[in-house]
Write an enzyme that holds these catalytic residues in place. Sequence first.
Site, PDB file in Angstrom:
ATOM      1  CG  PHE A   1      -1.926  -0.980   1.346  1.00 54.15           C
ATOM      2  CD1 PHE A   1      -3.156  -0.801   0.736  1.00 54.15           C
ATOM      3  CD2 PHE A   1      -1.680  -2.149   2.038  1.00 54.15           C
ATOM      4  CE1 PHE A   1      -4.132  -1.776   0.822  1.00 54.15           C
ATOM      5  CE2 PHE A   1      -2.652  -3.132   2.132  1.00 54.15           C
ATOM      6  CZ  PHE A   1      -3.880  -2.951   1.521  1.00 54.15           C
ATOM      7  CG  ASP A   2       0.211   5.935  -1.297  1.00 52.43           C
ATOM      8  OD1 ASP A   2       1.220   6.508  -0.853  1.00 52.43           O
ATOM      9  OD2 ASP A   2      -0.900   6.487  -1.395  1.00 52.43           O
ATOM     10  CB  CYS A   3       0.472   5.038   4.032  1.00 49.73           C
ATOM     11  SG  CYS A   3      -0.399   5.394   5.580  1.00 49.73           S
TER      12      CYS A   3
END
Length: 254
Positions: A15-17
């Site tokens: 994931f990109d956060c």
Amino acid sequence: MPTSRPITSFKCLTFDCYGTLVDWEGGIYKSLSPLVQQLPESHPLRNDRAAVLKAFVRNEGIVQRERPDALYSSVLSDAYGRLAEELGVKSNKENQDAFGNGVGDWPAYPDSVEALQRLKRHYKLVILSNVDRESFSRTLSQQLAGVDFDAVYTAQEIGSYKPDLRNFEYLIKHCEEDLGVKKEDIIHTAQALHHDHVPAKQSGLDSAWIDRGVEIKSVMGGELKDYKDKVDFTWHFRSMGEMADAVQKAATQA
């Protein structure tokens, strides 16, 4: 070409956060209000959220390219100062540092925690973020409390910022070394087309687009028409909750 494999056949979600799980744009825009409020009512950016965010993203990108080894808190601080100068408004080091240290105060999207907890039943969960460790730790303890990530890889240890391919090379290498997950079993899950989906395609990763620009048009996410030949995601969801629902449905039908 997008994969024909079922979504439940993969082993890991990366994931990109900030932008995907956490409301980066909302957090940034709120924190920029001391600058925006100094603008006269006649200024084109005074009441234009998207334009303010675009101006900030442009300045942030300049700092990241000039100082790829800088901590994200420092990048934010410098970008804030650059934007203030560009707008011709007042700022000082105290304001800039407060802005840079505010990452842990940005709110998670309402669906993120519950969706991640459901997805954890099916996948290993990994973060690939442009922030520094300390900033992410604050987010994890406050906004994403209750989520068990299997690994966290940040720009701080990688030494570069997405969309640099080095970040994705690091991700692929360490997912295999640290978690025993091969590249072909990863789904990179993100909102930003430029920062995540373009390099994901270049790296040969399957991906899922979390398109959060429905209620409020997203600046970070980008316009799909502008990236037509540069991205190749297999799945398109409007939220993390929608993705969790799709995985749950696929799992019950398997």
